[in-house]
Design a protein around this motif. Sequence first.
Motif, PDB file in Angstrom:
ATOM      1  N   ASN A  77       0.824  -1.210   0.000  1.00  0.00           N
ATOM      2  CA  ASN A  77       0.000   0.000   0.000  1.00  0.00           C
ATOM      3  C   ASN A  77       0.862   1.266   0.000  1.00  0.00           C
ATOM      4  N   SER A  78       1.990   1.230  -0.685  1.00  0.00           N
ATOM      5  CA  SER A  78       2.932   2.354  -0.659  1.00  0.00           C
ATOM      6  C   SER A  78       2.409   3.593  -1.368  1.00  0.00           C
ATOM      7  N   GLY A  79       1.502   3.416  -2.328  1.00  0.00           N
ATOM      8  CA  GLY A  79       1.024   4.532  -3.125  1.00  0.00           C
ATOM      9  C   GLY A  79       1.740   4.647  -4.456  1.00  0.00           C
ATOM     10  N   LEU A  80       2.789   3.853  -4.663  1.00  0.00           N
ATOM     11  CA  LEU A  80       3.532   3.879  -5.924  1.00  0.00           C
ATOM     12  C   LEU A  80       3.142   2.702  -6.804  1.00  0.00           C
ATOM     13  N   THR A  81       3.305   2.884  -8.116  1.00  0.00           N
ATOM     14  CA  THR A  81       3.098   1.804  -9.077  1.00  0.00           C
ATOM     15  C   THR A  81       4.322   1.709  -9.976  1.00  0.00           C
ATOM     16  N   VAL A  82       4.529   0.517 -10.527  1.00  0.00           N
ATOM     17  CA  VAL A  82       5.619   0.268 -11.466  1.00  0.00           C
ATOM     18  C   VAL A  82       4.995  -0.264 -12.744  1.00  0.00           C
ATOM     19  N   LYS A  83       5.196   0.453 -13.858  1.00  0.00           N
ATOM     20  CA  LYS A  83       4.595   0.044 -15.125  1.00  0.00           C
ATOM     21  C   LYS A  83       5.615   0.133 -16.252  1.00  0.00           C
ATOM     22  N   PRO A  84       5.689  -0.911 -17.103  1.00  0.00           N
ATOM     23  CA  PRO A  84       6.556  -0.847 -18.280  1.00  0.00           C
ATOM     24  C   PRO A  84       6.092   0.275 -19.214  1.00  0.00           C
ATOM     25  N   THR A  85       7.040   0.880 -19.923  1.00  0.00           N
ATOM     26  CA  THR A  85       6.713   2.007 -20.795  1.00  0.00           C
ATOM     27  C   THR A  85       6.315   1.592 -22.205  1.00  0.00           C
ATOM     28  N   ASP A  86       6.706   0.381 -22.632  1.00  0.00           N
ATOM     29  CA  ASP A  86       6.394  -0.037 -23.998  1.00  0.00           C
ATOM     30  C   ASP A  86       6.366  -1.561 -24.101  1.00  0.00           C
ATOM     31  N   GLU A  87       6.249  -2.072 -25.314  1.00  0.00           N
ATOM     32  CA  GLU A  87       6.138  -3.523 -25.534  1.00  0.00           C
ATOM     33  C   GLU A  87       7.447  -4.275 -25.290  1.00  0.00           C
ATOM     34  N   TRP A  88       8.560  -3.580 -25.096  1.00  0.00           N
ATOM     35  CA  TRP A  88       9.851  -4.244 -24.886  1.00  0.00           C
ATOM     36  C   TRP A  88      10.100  -4.574 -23.426  1.00  0.00           C
ATOM     37  N   TYR A  89       9.363  -3.951 -22.526  1.00  0.00           N
ATOM     38  CA  TYR A  89       9.501  -4.197 -21.084  1.00  0.00           C
ATOM     39  C   TYR A  89      10.941  -4.011 -20.595  1.00  0.00           C
ATOM     40  N   ASP A  90      11.654  -3.068 -21.190  1.00  0.00           N
ATOM     41  CA  ASP A  90      13.026  -2.800 -20.776  1.00  0.00           C
ATOM     42  C   ASP A  90      13.139  -1.563 -19.887  1.00  0.00           C
ATOM     43  N   THR A  91      12.126  -0.713 -19.951  1.00  0.00           N
ATOM     44  CA  THR A  91      12.103   0.520 -19.175  1.00  0.00           C
ATOM     45  C   THR A  91      10.771   0.611 -18.436  1.00  0.00           C
ATOM     46  N   VAL A  92      10.823   1.086 -17.198  1.00  0.00           N
ATOM     47  CA  VAL A  92       9.591   1.215 -16.410  1.00  0.00           C
ATOM     48  C   VAL A  92       9.463   2.637 -15.868  1.00  0.00           C
ATOM     49  N   HIS A  93       8.231   3.007 -15.569  1.00  0.00           N
ATOM     50  CA  HIS A  93       7.937   4.239 -14.844  1.00  0.00           C
ATOM     51  C   HIS A  93       7.512   3.852 -13.432  1.00  0.00           C
ATOM     52  N   ILE A  94       8.151   4.460 -12.457  1.00  0.00           N
ATOM     53  CA  ILE A  94       7.745   4.307 -11.065  1.00  0.00           C
ATOM     54  C   ILE A  94       7.124   5.636 -10.681  1.00  0.00           C
ATOM     55  N   SER A  95       5.839   5.597 -10.348  1.00  0.00           N
ATOM     56  CA  SER A  95       5.148   6.858 -10.090  1.00  0.00           C
ATOM     57  C   SER A  95       4.065   6.675  -9.043  1.00  0.00           C
ATOM     58  N   GLY A  96       3.580   7.806  -8.552  1.00  0.00           N
ATOM     59  CA  GLY A  96       2.509   7.812  -7.568  1.00  0.00           C
ATOM     60  C   GLY A  96       2.831   8.774  -6.441  1.00  0.00           C
ATOM     61  N   THR A  97       2.076   8.659  -5.369  1.00  0.00           N
ATOM     62  CA  THR A  97       2.265   9.503  -4.192  1.00  0.00           C
ATOM     63  C   THR A  97       2.451   8.602  -2.975  1.00  0.00           C
ATOM     64  N   PRO A  98       3.651   8.596  -2.397  1.00  0.00           N
ATOM     65  CA  PRO A  98       3.890   7.749  -1.222  1.00  0.00           C
ATOM     66  C   PRO A  98       2.897   8.048  -0.107  1.00  0.00           C
ATOM     67  N   GLN A  99       2.259   7.003   0.401  1.00  0.00           N
ATOM     68  CA  GLN A  99       1.214   7.138   1.418  1.00  0.00           C
ATOM     69  C   GLN A  99       1.664   6.711   2.804  1.00  0.00           C
ATOM     70  N   THR A 100       2.853   6.153   2.920  1.00  0.00           N
ATOM     71  CA  THR A 100       3.323   5.672   4.214  1.00  0.00           C
ATOM     72  C   THR A 100       4.800   6.039   4.384  1.00  0.00           C
ATOM     73  N   LYS A 101       5.177   6.417   5.586  1.00  0.00           N
ATOM     74  CA  LYS A 101       6.577   6.785   5.849  1.00  0.00           C
ATOM     75  C   LYS A 101       7.372   5.525   6.165  1.00  0.00           C
ATOM     76  N   GLN A 102       7.572   4.752   5.130  1.00  0.00           N
ATOM     77  CA  GLN A 102       8.314   3.499   5.238  1.00  0.00           C
ATOM     78  C   GLN A 102       9.095   3.333   3.950  1.00  0.00           C
ATOM     79  N   ASP A 103      10.340   2.907   4.042  1.00  0.00           N
ATOM     80  CA  ASP A 103      11.124   2.684   2.837  1.00  0.00           C
ATOM     81  C   ASP A 103      10.420   1.665   1.948  1.00  0.00           C
ATOM     82  N   ILE A 104      10.496   1.889   0.645  1.00  0.00           N
ATOM     83  CA  ILE A 104       9.824   1.041  -0.328  1.00  0.00           C
ATOM     84  C   ILE A 104      10.868   0.200  -1.042  1.00  0.00           C
ATOM     85  N   THR A 105      10.668  -1.103  -1.050  1.00  0.00           N
ATOM     86  CA  THR A 105      11.556  -1.997  -1.789  1.00  0.00           C
ATOM     87  C   THR A 105      10.797  -2.557  -2.991  1.00  0.00           C
TER      88      THR A 105
END
Length: 119
Positions: free
Chosen positions: A60-88
């Motif tokens: 429930n960190s508030g972040l998502t990880v999504k591939p940017t294209d059909e090659w799945y070589d690059t991802v976007h990590i985005s969102g708004t952190p909802q908890t003060k806990q390091d995210i792995t």
Amino acid sequence: MMKKVFIFSAAIALSGCFAGKHKVQALPDAELNKPYFIELNVTKYAAYPDNFRVKMDPLNSGLTVKPTDEWYDTVHISGTPQTKQDITIEISYYIRGSGGFLGLGKKNHKKFYQIKVKE
């Protein structure tokens, strides 16, 4: 007393065996309740979409990880952190073509990332 010292020493020695198992890449810090975005190149090869997996802790960190294209070589990590806990983040994937099965000799690849969340 001697038994406790032995158990403690054994635990420390064994924990050292697992400490270097995964190389964790530190990503830029995030701020609690403020938008976060980073584009991350995971691999220089194309990955199979059916074998591309992302595990995140906490869920429930508030972040998502999504591939940017059909090659799945690059991802976007985005969102708004909802908890003060390091995210792995653990990303596992198979490389397409000869780079994965024949060229590199290893089908399954894993990468580990950490984002520190500050107030």
